[in-house]
Design an enzyme around this catalytic site. Structure first.
Site, PDB file in Angstrom:
ATOM      1  CG  LEU A   1      -2.012  -0.985   1.393  1.00  0.00           C
ATOM      2  CD1 LEU A   1      -2.775  -0.755   2.699  1.00  0.00           C
ATOM      3  CD2 LEU A   1      -2.995  -0.921   0.223  1.00  0.00           C
ATOM      4  CG  ASP A   2       0.542   4.187  -2.999  1.00  0.00           C
ATOM      5  OD1 ASP A   2       1.431   3.470  -3.475  1.00  0.00           O
ATOM      6  OD2 ASP A   2      -0.439   4.600  -3.647  1.00  0.00           O
ATOM      7  NE  ARG A   3       6.235   8.260   2.606  1.00  0.00           N
ATOM      8  CZ  ARG A   3       7.468   8.217   3.142  1.00  0.00           C
ATOM      9  NH1 ARG A   3       7.622   8.240   4.443  1.00  0.00           N
ATOM     10  NH2 ARG A   3       8.508   8.163   2.362  1.00  0.00           N
TER      11      ARG A   3
END
Length: 299
Positions: free
Chosen positions: A138-140
């Site tokens: 998952l993106d930051r």
């Protein structure tokens, strides 16, 4: 009706017999002397068995004569506390977590804050001889559910059979503007350019086919609350597809339009359902939609 056979030794379970047809959660609330929160945690922590099989689906239909077993042991690690990572479920092969915004899925560059190192530290402190293996990312600035393998074999099964193993994966997002349609599907090809920006094409551009289904949950004149269901899992897929529709995800600095009501990327992975790579059991996890998202739609 409680069974008067005492407790079985297998992991300390309380036993009940079903008298009338009803949903599992309703039955538990009626029969187990615990708070709703605790019962739901036991369900999600996979501490409930029906006729000997682990069930985590709260609306599982019960029929008279079925036997329900409720674990008396604490399933989740209460000792683990981290502002970025919450353990949702753990067994000897894998761990499911809910991640907060502001933390990477895995290390990138020097001493970056990431989930993998948080989990490795937890395994070490709890004397487990394993490390966290990244299976998906998952993106930051995306929050929500993720699964990590605890060994190389499990990681390989998950990675190579990901699209067969994961049978439902959904996100919820706040997007900019009022969505016109209630639901629909976006399908196109996604490819990265030299600056690593993903862009889409209606025809095959040598990239990867990306399919996203969407369903509007709520809307105001300024924003829409949308559930996205991934059929394919490409890099930045939801963010690019939302922007393609003219309703980018709020707080998206890469593909957005500057609309940032909550000072965060408004994207949350709320549902993750997969077949256990080792036991073959269906594993179903969900989280609540972030309160801040819901507050924007208090009509």
């Amino acid at each position: 009706m409680k069974l008067h056979t005492g407790y079985s030794r297998e992991g300390e379970y309380d036993h009940f017999v079903v008298n009338a047809p009803q949903g599992l959660l309703a039955f538990l609330l009626e029969n187990v002397k615990q708070s709703r929160t605790k019962i739901k945690a036991t369900l999600q922590g996979r501490g409930i068995k029906v006729n000997g099989k682990t069930v985590s689906q709260f609306d599982f239909p019960l029929e008279p004569g079925m036997k329900v077993a409720v674990s008396k042991t604490k399933r989740n690690q209460q000792s683990f506390k981290n502002r970025y990572v919450k353990i949702v479920y753990e067994d000897k092969w894998l761990i499911v977590i809910e991640k907060n915004v502001g933390i990477l899925s895995m290390a990138a560059g020097h001493s970056s804050l990431n989930v993998k190192s948080v989990l490795d530290d937890y395994f070490k402190k709890s004397h487990q001889k394993c490390t966290a293996h990244v299976v998906h990312r998952l993106d930051r600035d995306t929050s929500g559910l993720m699964v990590y393998a605890k060994d190389m074999e499990t990681e390989q099964i998950l990675e190579h059979n990901w699209h067969d193993i994961v049978y439902d994966r959904r996100y919820v997002a706040v997007v900019s503007g009022e969505m016109e349609k209630d639901e629909g599907t976006i399908e196109n090809w996604l490819k990265d350019n030299k600056a690593y920006i993903t862009y889409s094409s209606p025809v095959d551009n040598g990239g990867k086919l990306a399919i996203t289904h969407y369903h509007v949950l709520d809307r105001t004149t300024d924003h829409s609350l949308v559930e996205f269901k991934l059929e394919t899992g490409r890099k930045n897929q939801i963010r690019v597809h939302a922007a393609d529709m003219g309703h980018p995800v709020c707080g998206d600095t890469k593909y957005g339009n500057g609309d940032d009501p909550l000072h965060r990327l408004c994207l949350h992975a709320w549902l993750l359902c997969f077949t256990h790579p080792v036991t073959g059991e269906p594993m179903e996890f969900d989280t609540i939609v972030p309160t801040s998202f819901r507050m924007l739609f208090k009509h």
